[in-house]
Design an enzyme around this catalytic site. Structure first.
Site, PDB file in Angstrom:
ATOM      1  N   ASP A  18      -4.892 -10.833   2.438  1.00 39.73           N
ATOM      2  CA  ASP A  18      -4.879 -12.064   3.227  1.00 39.73           C
ATOM      3  C   ASP A  18      -3.593 -12.174   4.056  1.00 39.73           C
ATOM      4  OD1 ASP A  18      -5.843 -14.441   4.180  1.00 39.73           O
ATOM      5  OD2 ASP A  18      -5.249 -15.619   2.438  1.00 39.73           O
ATOM      6  N   HIS A  35      -5.210  -7.906  12.310  1.00 40.38           N
ATOM      7  CA  HIS A  35      -6.141  -7.041  11.574  1.00 40.38           C
ATOM      8  C   HIS A  35      -5.805  -5.560  11.809  1.00 40.38           C
ATOM      9  CE1 HIS A  35      -8.253 -10.537  10.362  1.00 40.38           C
ATOM     10  NE2 HIS A  35      -8.781 -10.807  11.538  1.00 40.38           N
ATOM     11  N   LEU A 129      -8.372   9.214  -6.575  1.00 40.76           N
ATOM     12  CA  LEU A 129      -8.433   7.751  -6.426  1.00 40.76           C
ATOM     13  C   LEU A 129      -9.848   7.380  -6.012  1.00 40.76           C
ATOM     14  CD1 LEU A 129      -6.887   4.947  -6.090  1.00 40.76           C
ATOM     15  CD2 LEU A 129      -6.725   5.514  -3.662  1.00 40.76           C
TER      16      LEU A 129
HETATM   17  C1  FPP Z   1      -7.719 -11.801   5.820  1.00 38.22           C
HETATM   18  O1  FPP Z   1      -6.726 -12.274   6.705  1.00 38.22           O
HETATM   19  C2  FPP Z   1      -8.190 -10.512   6.293  1.00 38.22           C
HETATM   20  C3  FPP Z   1      -9.468 -10.223   6.648  1.00 38.22           C
HETATM   21  C4  FPP Z   1     -10.558 -11.215   6.582  1.00 38.22           C
HETATM   22  C5  FPP Z   1      -9.837  -8.915   7.187  1.00 38.22           C
HETATM   23  C6  FPP Z   1      -9.193  -7.747   6.519  1.00 38.22           C
HETATM   24  C7  FPP Z   1      -9.521  -6.567   7.296  1.00 38.22           C
HETATM   25  C8  FPP Z   1      -8.722  -5.522   7.529  1.00 38.22           C
HETATM   26  C9  FPP Z   1      -7.376  -5.366   6.952  1.00 38.22           C
HETATM   27  C10 FPP Z   1      -9.173  -4.432   8.466  1.00 38.22           C
HETATM   28  C11 FPP Z   1     -10.353  -3.617   8.028  1.00 38.22           C
HETATM   29  C12 FPP Z   1     -10.293  -3.109   6.635  1.00 38.22           C
HETATM   30  C13 FPP Z   1     -10.293  -1.814   6.266  1.00 38.22           C
HETATM   31  C14 FPP Z   1     -10.417  -1.465   4.831  1.00 38.22           C
HETATM   32  C15 FPP Z   1     -10.175  -0.711   7.196  1.00 38.22           C
HETATM   33  P1  FPP Z   1      -6.988 -13.609   7.524  1.00 38.22           P
HETATM   34  O2  FPP Z   1      -7.502 -13.243   8.855  1.00 38.22           O
HETATM   35  O3  FPP Z   1      -7.858 -14.539   6.740  1.00 38.22           O
HETATM   36  O4  FPP Z   1      -5.527 -14.147   7.626  1.00 38.22           O
HETATM   37  P2  FPP Z   1      -5.076 -15.685   7.708  1.00 38.22           P
HETATM   38  O5  FPP Z   1      -5.394 -16.299   6.372  1.00 38.22           O
HETATM   39  O6  FPP Z   1      -3.623 -15.559   7.938  1.00 38.22           O
HETATM   40  O7  FPP Z   1      -5.831 -16.288   8.859  1.00 38.22           O
END
Ligand code: FPP
Length: 253
Positions: A18, A35, A129
């Site tokens: 997050d 992201h 892993l």
């Molecule tokens: C949460 O941060 C993150 C996500 C919903 C997306 C996570 C995705 C990635 C890291 C990229 C793709 C994954 C892989 C495994 C290649 P948020 O956007 O909710 O952050 P915020 O709470 O600060 O808004």
């Protein structure tokens, strides 16, 4: 049951990644860049996890509820996931990382479905892993779907149910030992609710794009300092039950 906290055996670590959006907003950048940076953190963690004693790593990349985000952002996450699988599969094969994806493939773009199938097939023999990426995932949905199949099962044990929850059919992931959430929030957000029944929880304010080996090491140090009791009494409390008055626990019988 092993209730020791030394944990020399390979661990199952699950991470709610997050903070991508807030990391970007703090720098006046679009959320999509958060992201993008988040994918770099995924690479760092996958690279160092085996050396830190992690055997299974489950990452929460996209939840069923994340469809409620703006279309563009959803599209970016889908693209990043497909790019990651395509670009990292060779490295995963080389490093012995087995990749599987848990979640519902329905609604996911065909090119991403293909990338998932290929990454899973090509890395299937990895033993260093087991990387599980939860994508279009909801723990409640997974539990409901397993429960429907469980009704027809002869074996009604918790172990049999856990097996049903493991979606790749061959191997059952062990229960989660350590669940980490980055980004400062303290909730589970429909992630591995069954599998994390006895997980130790570690919350950190570090935003996911900044998470790296040092942060994983300190989460694991925190974990190894915990006393896992699984409902038993702790070492310090052995003998303390003698102080419970006779009959005080009779309602349990
Ligand atoms: C949460 O941060 C993150 C996500 C919903 C997306 C996570 C995705 C990635 C890291 C990229 C793709 C994954 C892989 C495994 C290649 P948020 O956007 O909710 O952050 P915020 O709470 O600060 O808004």
């Amino acid at each position: 049951m092993d209730t020791s906290s030394s944990a020399a055996f390979p661990l199952h670590v699950a991470i709610i990644m997050d903070g991508n959006g807030r990391w970007a907003a703090a720098r006046n950048l679009p959320r999509s860049l958060g992201h993008r940076e988040g994918v770099k953190a995924v690479r760092r963690v996958v690279e160092c996890a085996p050396d830190l004693g992690v055997g299974v790593l489950t990452l929460f990349a996209f939840s069923v509820d994340n469809w409620r985000r703006p279309r563009r952002e959803v599209g970016v996450i889908m693209e990043l996931m497909a790019d990651y699988l395509r670009s990292e599969t060779d490295r995963c094969v080389e490093k012995g990382v087995r990749v599987t994806v848990l979640g519902c493939t329905q609604g996911i773009a065909p090119n991403l479905q293909t990338a998932i199938r290929e990454a899973q097939a090509r890395t299937a023999r990895g033993t260093a892993l087991w990387l599980r990426v939860a994508f279009n995932y909801s723990s409640r949905d997974a539990i409901l779907s397993a429960a429907a199949r469980f009704r027809r099962d002869r074996d009604r044990s918790k172990a049999a149910f856990s097996k049903l929850l493991a979606q790749d059919g061959e191997r059952t992931a062990p229960d989660v030992d350590l669940l980490i959430r980055t980004g400062g929030e303290k909730r589970l957000s429909d992630f591995l609710l069954w599998e994390a029944a006895y997980a130790e929880l570690h919350f950190t304010d570090v935003m996911w794009p900044e998470f790296g080996e040092e942060d994983l090491t300190s989460a694991l140090d925190d974990f190894r300092g915990r006393e896992r009791r699984f409902g038993c009494v702790g070492k310090a409390a052995v003998g303390a039950t003698e102080a419970v008055p006779a009959g005080a626990l009779a309602w349990l019988e």
